[in-house]
Scaffold this motif. Structure first.
Motif, short mmCIF file in Angstrom:
data_model
loop_
_atom_site.label_atom_id
_atom_site.label_comp_id
_atom_site.label_asym_id
_atom_site.label_seq_id
_atom_site.Cartn_x
_atom_site.Cartn_y
_atom_site.Cartn_z
N TYR A 240 -8.19 6.62 9.58
CA TYR A 240 -7.74 7.57 8.55
C TYR A 240 -8.40 8.93 8.81
O TYR A 240 -7.75 9.97 8.78
CB TYR A 240 -8.13 7.03 7.18
CG TYR A 240 -7.60 7.84 6.01
CD1 TYR A 240 -6.25 7.78 5.67
CD2 TYR A 240 -8.45 8.62 5.22
CE1 TYR A 240 -5.76 8.49 4.59
CE2 TYR A 240 -7.96 9.34 4.15
CZ TYR A 240 -6.61 9.28 3.84
OH TYR A 240 -6.13 10.00 2.77
N ALA B 244 2.47 3.96 10.24
CA ALA B 244 2.19 4.62 8.96
C ALA B 244 0.70 4.84 8.75
O ALA B 244 -0.13 4.04 9.21
CB ALA B 244 2.76 3.78 7.82
N VAL B 245 0.36 5.93 8.05
CA VAL B 245 -1.03 6.23 7.71
C VAL B 245 -1.27 5.69 6.30
O VAL B 245 -1.08 6.37 5.30
CB VAL B 245 -1.31 7.74 7.79
CG1 VAL B 245 -2.79 8.03 7.52
CG2 VAL B 245 -0.92 8.28 9.16
N TRP B 246 -1.71 4.43 6.24
CA TRP B 246 -1.85 3.74 4.96
C TRP B 246 -3.09 4.20 4.20
O TRP B 246 -4.09 4.62 4.80
CB TRP B 246 -1.92 2.23 5.19
CG TRP B 246 -0.70 1.64 5.81
CD1 TRP B 246 -0.57 1.19 7.09
CD2 TRP B 246 0.58 1.46 5.19
NE1 TRP B 246 0.71 0.72 7.31
CE2 TRP B 246 1.44 0.88 6.16
CE3 TRP B 246 1.08 1.73 3.90
CZ2 TRP B 246 2.76 0.56 5.89
CZ3 TRP B 246 2.40 1.40 3.64
CH2 TRP B 246 3.22 0.82 4.61
N LEU C 179 -5.29 0.18 7.49
CA LEU C 179 -5.74 1.28 8.35
C LEU C 179 -7.21 1.55 8.05
O LEU C 179 -7.57 1.82 6.90
CB LEU C 179 -4.91 2.55 8.10
CG LEU C 179 -5.19 3.70 9.07
CD1 LEU C 179 -4.54 3.41 10.44
CD2 LEU C 179 -4.67 5.02 8.53
N GLY D 149 3.08 11.06 6.67
CA GLY D 149 2.85 9.63 6.47
C GLY D 149 3.26 8.78 7.65
O GLY D 149 2.88 7.63 7.74
N LYS D 150 4.06 9.36 8.57
CA LYS D 150 4.49 8.61 9.74
C LYS D 150 3.93 9.27 11.00
O LYS D 150 3.96 10.49 11.13
CB LYS D 150 6.02 8.59 9.84
CG LYS D 150 6.70 7.96 8.62
CD LYS D 150 6.52 6.46 8.61
CE LYS D 150 7.29 5.82 7.47
NZ LYS D 150 7.12 4.38 7.41
N SER E 84 0.84 -1.19 0.00
CA SER E 84 0.00 0.00 0.00
C SER E 84 0.88 1.25 0.00
O SER E 84 1.99 1.24 0.51
CB SER E 84 -0.90 0.02 1.24
OG SER E 84 -1.60 1.24 1.34
N HIS F 23 1.19 5.19 1.46
CA HIS F 23 0.68 5.90 2.63
C HIS F 23 0.53 7.38 2.29
O HIS F 23 0.78 7.79 1.16
CB HIS F 23 1.54 5.65 3.87
CG HIS F 23 2.97 6.08 3.76
ND1 HIS F 23 3.35 7.38 3.51
CD2 HIS F 23 4.12 5.38 3.89
CE1 HIS F 23 4.66 7.47 3.50
NE2 HIS F 23 5.16 6.26 3.71
#
Length: 409
Positions: free
Chosen positions: A253, A240-242, A248, A234-235, A44, A46
């Motif tokens: 999100y 991580a914000v996938w 996620l 993104g971190k 994926s 992010h």
């Protein structure tokens, strides 16, 4: 100046451009094909890739056609830009799996209906896999000098730090330049867009096409986007914000955007939503929490759809209004037999698959950042018993941003 470039700048996308005036005149005269490349090192993307995705959307908005290059070939090597060590080389099956999933994610963001702007998806492995090494050196390699290649940051920084740079990685910039040449020939691609760390690679492509084909093409880069805290986009402290719900949830999100620092809100509304600049001017002095909810809603709609965005907003409101546990809260199951082993709160968080290390969990506990059923956990050695699981579940909270339902199975 061309309308696309005007909006590109107004939204904070602009960093550098080759031949900006000439590019502006070209964009005024015709609709072009422009490409952005994505590595396929993970299943994926992010949110660190989201600015590039928004650039693809902006191209479509102004009638241009985006080319999405999925680096099936170059992922087998690894881009040294911004890296301090060689990447782990993935298997072919892993890369193919990643390509399919990333393409699926990108299609969530892009308009696939209008044939004039429908994105073109390409995999550079199709032309890189059959390259003849001698012919490539003779026809393409002759246009590159070692002196110039050593001057680019992606190489220079690694060498200055005395960190190893493999010959394989050193060739990455030549292959990326070759990608631009192939896309110029095959798809009449006139523009490459990328992050600021890609400037050297993009310049190489522009120069190669001029030397090899005598065609004039252009490069455009975007700035590095960081959070107000200085962290890379993104971190977060919880991972991580996938951009894939598999990794996620839509709720988490939504929470990421809702909890953005006040200093970032207006900047991110410009960058990560389609709200017009004129409308942003009208609402910029609104209550900051209203703006955060607007950002969260718009960003989540774009990826997960209106229904998921609405559910996420309602879940957040329910949780914070009456401390209840919404049915829409992300959930994870653990085997009730594992509780017989006298697991600690640290073990529970690990079992909950929240992609966070034990040291990070302990740090959160020390900072009163972990709660069970809305009660702050202060002792990392506390034993988790079945008695805590009323009706078969507990609510686990990490900081203000992440809440999940842990169920016994």
């Amino acid at each position: 100046m061309n309308k696309f470039l005007i909006e590109f700048k107004e939204r904070g996308f602009f960093y550098q451009c080759t031949g900006e005036d000439d590019l502006s005149r070209l964009l005024d005269k015709e609709k072009i094909n422009a490409y952005i490349g994505f590595d396929c090192t993970a299943e994926s993307l992010h949110v660190g890739s989201l600015l590039q995705i928004m650039c693809l959307r902006l191209l479509q908005k102004h009638g241009h056609r985006p080319i999405v290059l999925l680096g099936g070939g170059t992922t087998r090597i690894g881009d040294p830009s911004g890296k301090d060590k060689t990447r782990t080389v993935l298997s072919e099956d892993e890369i193919e799996k990643n390509i399919k999933n990333i393409e699926k994610i990108l299609k969530n963001f892009l308009d696939n209906k209008d044939p004039k702007t429908k994105p073109i998806f390409v995999n550079n492995y199709t032309w890189l896999k059959n390259l003849n090494y001698i012919s490539f050196l003779r026809d393409i390699g002759k246009h590159f000098t070692i002196n110039k290649m050593l001057s680019f940051d992606s190489v220079k920084i690694r060498l200055e730090r005395e960190q190893s740079l493999s010959y394989m990685e050193f060739n990455y910039m030549i292959l990326q330049a070759y990608d631009f040449l192939e896309l110029n020939k095959k798809e009449n691609c006139m523009l490459q867009i990328g992050g600021s760390d890609q400037w050297g690679n993009i310049i190489n492509g522009v120069d190669l096409i001029k030397r090899h084909s005598n065609n004039h093409v252009y490069g455009l880069t975007t700035p590095l986007i960081t959070l107000a805290s200085g962290a890379k986009m993104g971190k977060t402290e919880t991972g991580a914000v996938w951009l894939d719900k598999k990794f996620l949830s839509a709720y988490n999100y939504w929470q990421f955007w809702r909890n953005i620092d006040d200093k970032d809100v207006l900047k991110f509304i410009k960058i990560f939503t389609d709200i017009s600049i004129s409308e942003i001017e009208k609402i910029k002095n609104n209550n900051i929490n209203e703006l955060k909810i607007l950002l969260a809603n718009k960003a989540t709609v774009m990826l997960h759809g209106e229904l998921e965005a609405k559910k996420s907003a309602e879940t957040a409101k329910q949780i914070f209004s009456d401390n209840s546990l919404s049915d829409n809260l992300p959930s994870v199951s653990i085997n009730d037999k594992q509780l017989n082993d006298k697991i600690t709160i640290v073990d529970l968080v690990v079992l909950s698959k929240l992609e966070i290390s034990k040291s990070e969990i302990k740090r959160l506990i020390k900072g009163s950042g972990i709660k069970l059923n809305n009660k702050i956990i202060t002792d990392e050695k506390i034993i988790i018993s079945k008695a805590l699981f009323k009706d078969g579940y507990v609510k686990l909270s990490l900081g203000k941003k992440r809440h999940i339902k842990v169920e016994l199975s």
